[in-house]
Structures are given as C-alpha cells and as structure tokens.
Enzyme design. Structure first.
Site, short mmCIF file in Angstrom:
data_model
loop_
_atom_site.label_atom_id
_atom_site.label_comp_id
_atom_site.label_asym_id
_atom_site.label_seq_id
_atom_site.Cartn_x
_atom_site.Cartn_y
_atom_site.Cartn_z
N GLY A 72 0.81 -1.21 0.00
CA GLY A 72 0.00 0.00 0.00
C GLY A 72 0.84 1.27 0.00
O GLY A 72 0.47 2.27 -0.63
N SER A 200 -4.44 -2.74 0.16
CA SER A 200 -3.57 -3.92 0.18
C SER A 200 -4.25 -5.08 0.88
O SER A 200 -4.88 -4.93 1.92
CB SER A 200 -2.19 -3.64 0.75
OG SER A 200 -2.25 -2.70 1.76
N HIS A 202 -3.24 -7.60 2.57
CA HIS A 202 -2.84 -8.20 3.85
C HIS A 202 -3.77 -7.75 4.98
O HIS A 202 -3.75 -8.32 6.06
CB HIS A 202 -1.38 -7.87 4.18
CG HIS A 202 -1.14 -6.49 4.68
ND1 HIS A 202 -0.89 -5.42 3.85
CD2 HIS A 202 -1.14 -5.99 5.94
CE1 HIS A 202 -0.72 -4.33 4.59
NE2 HIS A 202 -0.87 -4.64 5.84
N CYS A 328 6.80 6.24 22.35
CA CYS A 328 7.80 6.99 23.09
C CYS A 328 9.16 6.83 22.43
O CYS A 328 10.18 7.13 23.01
CB CYS A 328 7.85 6.55 24.54
SG CYS A 328 8.31 4.85 24.75
#
Lengths: 392, 139
Positions: A72, A200, A202, A328
């Site tokens: 994608g 896509s 997946h 983070c």
C-alpha cells in the site's frame, strides 16, 4: 491462556483458500510473467486472472486499470508522486486531508521540497472531512485531491463520493486511499469518481508483499519505478506472482463475505465498546461512535492517566494483541498526527489503544477482553502519579 | 514455530509486571518529579532520608514498560545509599542493573535519574546544612 488477536488493521492471517491458490506459484509455476515460453505464459495468465478478480472487487471498468505494487505504501507513493509528475504542467497544488496515512503525507512532503504546494484540510472532532472545506481549498493550480476512504487509526468513514464529485467537476485528479476500509466495507472506484484508488490485501486475509493501485483509464500517471515494461510500463520490476495470485483470491472471497464480515464485526465492536466503557471510568472513544460513520471492526480508545505501550505490553502478557498510536520512540512523546488533528488532549492521546476485530473473533474473545483490559488499566493507574484520588 | 522473541528481557519484564516500591513515602524528606505528568511520561520519587542516607524510596510513574521498570529498579538501587553516593547516580546504572534495554528505550530510563536529582535538590533546599561545600557538583 486464551489468545485474542485484535490487530487486524496491521495484519490478518492468510486464508487457507488463499494460501492454497498461492502455493503452486513458488516452486512449480515459477516462470517470469515477462518470459515468452510456457512457464512465463502460465504466470502471465495467473496475473490476468488476479487482475480481473481485483478489478471486480472495486468495481473498476477494466482489469487494465489495476496496477500491482509491492504494498500500500508504494501504491500511495505512485499515486501522489506519479500524478504530480504527470500533471506538473497543469499546476503544482495538492489538497489532502490532515489525517491521511503517513505514506500520503510523506509523499506530499517530498513534493513540497521540490516546488509543489499542499493544503492540508482539517477534520472535525470525529475525524470527518467536510466536502465544503475541500471545495474552498481548490485553486486553479490544484492537480490532485487526496482523501482516504476510512481513517487508519480512528475509523472515520469519509464522504469520498461527494469529494469525488467536486474534483470531477473541476477536472482534478482524485486519489482515494482505501487501505483501512477495503475488505470490510464496499469499495466502489467508479461510484466514488476516483481517478486513483489503493488498498492492500494483507488487511483482509491476503498476503503481505502486494498492493493494488487502481488507475482510472482517463487518469494521467507517470511511473516512479523505472526499468522494464511490467504493469504496462506503469511499475517496473518483476511481479510478485504468488502474492498477486493471493491478492486476487482474497479480494474475491472478501467480496463474497463482505456483508457477513461487516455484520459480525460490527456486533462484536458494539459489545466490546459497551463492555469496556461500563467497566472503565474516564475512557474515551476516539473517532465516530460504532455505526454507519465508523469502520465496523475498529475501536480506538484512550484511558486517562496512563500510557499506550504499557497497556499494549500487559495486554500481550494476557494473550491480547492490540496496537497503540502513541509512541515513546521519540522524546518528547510523539502524538499521532490523527489524534492531534481531532484535537485530542495529549493526556488522552498518550494512552491510546487501537483494537481491530476480525472474522474469526468470537463473543468469548470479546468477553475475555472486557474481563481483562479493565484490570490492566487499573494496574497502571495505580502506578500513575497523574491518577491520585481518581476512580478506576 | 519458534517462540516469539520478547521486547524486553526477563529482569525488565519482572520490574514492569511487579514494580518495587510503588507509592509515596509518608512525610517524605525529599520529593522529586520529572517529565510531564499531565501529558507525557513522568516519574515522581519520594525519599526517606536518615543520617545522610536514603532509607526508603518510593515512586509513581506513567510511561512505557521501560520507564516503569527503570523507575522500579532505580528505587531498589538508591535505597541504602548515602546522599553523596546518590549524587553520583546515573541512569546507566539502571540500564546495567536491568541487563540492558532496547536502544530506542535507553532514553526512557533517563526520567528516574532526573527525578532523583530533583529529589536531592529538594532535600538540599529543605536542609541547607546537609549540603556541605564540595558536594554540590551538579550533573
């Protein structure tokens, strides 16, 4: 320990039928589709079949409008950069929504550094783009409008049909990133007036390593990968035949099972959200309420006073796989641009968790999460200096 | 299939799952805060100090697994130290005691060192006599 996979927006298991269809194209029918001998012709035939399956899945006019890419992200890069390169004589202005996927935003930034200009259209507190805002962002230099079908983080379904009509009226290319919604909600390239559209497999029980870009036969596009004549000169490089075959079968099955999957997930989504919000004080749903405005399989929630990765890690320890839009990895903590765009308080954005359901999840799975997740939140809140004297 | 590799080692996970010394020392002699409690990662450290020595340390933290495990380990490491020893404390000690952190997570151990420095400064402010000359080397 029960294993509950709630990260279907990141990846899904390849369906057995899809895997079976792919298998012969590794070691038996291994020919290069560009070769003229029987091995090549066999592979070429498989590509043609997959192209037709994918074209039907998104209601394309013709299989020739389908370009297979590596995923994608490549499809988004090709849509944005390829349109800019093909249309640069007509103008240099691009309009996108503020909450597009990073593949679109980063592609646009690449172009901005090379003389293009971009207007980022804000969204409302639910993540919705207003077509009127798109209209007022258009200039006589605008060559491309990019608005995704469904937001990848908060599940907001965008008014792509209205925006497509606006773009068509002005003769401007319209690119729809349909990545988050394809396989779960109907995708209709023609009805939406899309010049370009990508997704896509997946994300809906197909393999990784393949993406799809629909290019309307009237849309202009320049290649960004140069080399051979694969994909009609629009994308050089040897085709990933097994994955493309898998993409075709996954699309066909998704088309057939769409309504069943949607209804099943929507029911579980409702149950999950109702269960969690009844048990966890100060829990916020990000994006639209479950219903027609939201992706039927995703929940994006923020528990106040705590942080996302710690929740994710504890969930994993309890067999529950979830995602977090908060990271983070950079300091100060980077808040997702989507959560920033809907104006979410950083205190809530840091505690962001994304749960995405799938066809194989059950009510028992959901009840296990409703049982377990509140304990995780309570454990972390008990540690939090931000949470003293607060309930939960 | 092979078992899934872990994001953190067993020591880090243990301190994350079973953090030591959680809470607040009642009537603490020193209080230190680091980070952004209202929007980001944060740690609060409270100390009981007797005869120039840290006899109790407790913390609260909001943050990722590495931040919580580092805070927990830091309280374990500083208990029993003299103020002088505590001033020499660095977050590398935490990382070493935890048996390492993923490279991207090293920075998450910094909060604990900052909170300790803030607590020691708080103590000095409250007890100017305790900070003899030559001991004020700030990091």
């Amino acid at each position: 320990m029960r294993q509950v996979y709630l990260d279907h927006q990141s990846a899904t298991p390849v369906l057995p039928e899809v895997l079976e269809a792919m298998k012969p194209f590794f070691a038996e029918a291994y020919g290069n589709p560009s070769s003229l001998h029987r091995h090549g012709l066999l592979a070429r035939d498989a590509l043609a079949r997959a192209r037709a399956q994918v074209a039907a899945f998104i209601n394309a006019e013709s299989p020739e409008e389908i370009i297979f890419t590596s995923d994608g992200t490549e499809a988004s890069n090709l849509a944005v950069k390829g349109t800019a390169a093909a249309c640069q004589r007509d103008g240099n202005h691009i309009v996108i929504s503020a909450t597009e996927h990073p593949a679109v935003i980063a592609s646009v930034e690449f172009l901005e550094a090379r003389g293009f200009a971009c207007t980022r259209v804000p969204v409302d507190a639910q993540g919705m783009v207003r077509p009127a805002d798109i209209r007022s962002a258009l200039t006589d230099k605008t060559i491309l409008v990019c608005v995704h079908h469904v937001n990848h983080e908060i599940g907001a379904i965008e008014p792509v049909r209205e925006i497509g009509a606006l773009a068509r009226e002005r003769g401007i290319a319209f690119y729809v990133d349909a990545e988050a919604g394809a396989g779960w909600l109907p995708v209709d390239a023609r009805d939406w007036g899309a010049s370009l559209l990508s997704f896509s497999p997946h994300r809906f029980y197909g393999p990784k390593g393949v993406g799809v870009l629909y290019q309307n036969r009237r849309a202009r596009l320049a290649a960004i990968l140069h080399g051979g004549e694969q994909e009609d000169g629009r994308r050089a490089g040897v085709e990933n035949v097994p994955a493309i075959v898998g993409a075709g079968v996954a699309a066909e099955i998704a088309g057939r099972e769409m309504e069943q999957r949607r209804a099943h997930c929507a029911r579980l989504q409702r149950r999950l959200w109702d269960g969690l919000r009844a048990k966890i004080p100060r829990l916020k749903l990000n994006g639209p309420e479950p219903g027609p405005g939201r992706h039927p399989a995703t929940l994006n929630i923020s528990a106040e006073f705590i942080e996302g990765e710690a929740q994710l890690l504890l969930c994993d320890m309890h067999g529950i796989a979830v995602a977090s839009g908060s990271s983070c990895a950079s300091r100060p903590r980077k808040i997702s641009h989507v959560l920033a765009a809907i104006g979410l308080d950083p205190a809530l954005a840091r505690g962001n968790i994304i749960m995405s359901l799938g066809r194989d999840n059950t009510e028992e799975d959901v009840d296990y999460v409703i049982e377990t997740f509140p304990k995780i939140v309570a454990k972390l809140r008990a540690l939090s200096p931000a949470c003293e004297g607060q309930p939960g | 299939m092979r078992p899934a590799p872990a994001l953190y080692n067993a020591t880090v996970l243990d301190h994350f799952l079973n953090p030591r010394n959680v809470g607040d020392v009642p009537e603490a002699e020193a209080l230190g805060q680091a980070g952004e409690p209202n929007c980001g990662d944060a740690m609060r450290l409270s100390l009981r100090i007797q005869d120039g020595r840290i006899v109790d340390a407790r913390f609260r933290a909001v943050g990722c697994g590495a931040a919580i495990a580092s805070s927990s380990m830091a309280t374990e490491l500083i208990k029993g130290r003299t103020l002088e020893q505590a001033r020499q404390f660095s977050n590398q000690e935490i990382v070493a005691a935890l048996g390492g952190l993923p490279p991207a997570k090293i920075q998450c151990s910094v909060l604990a060192g900052q909170a300790l420095r803030a607590a020691l400064e708080d103590y000095e402010k409250r007890h100017p006599a305790a900070s003899a000359p030559g001991r004020r080397g700030r990091k």
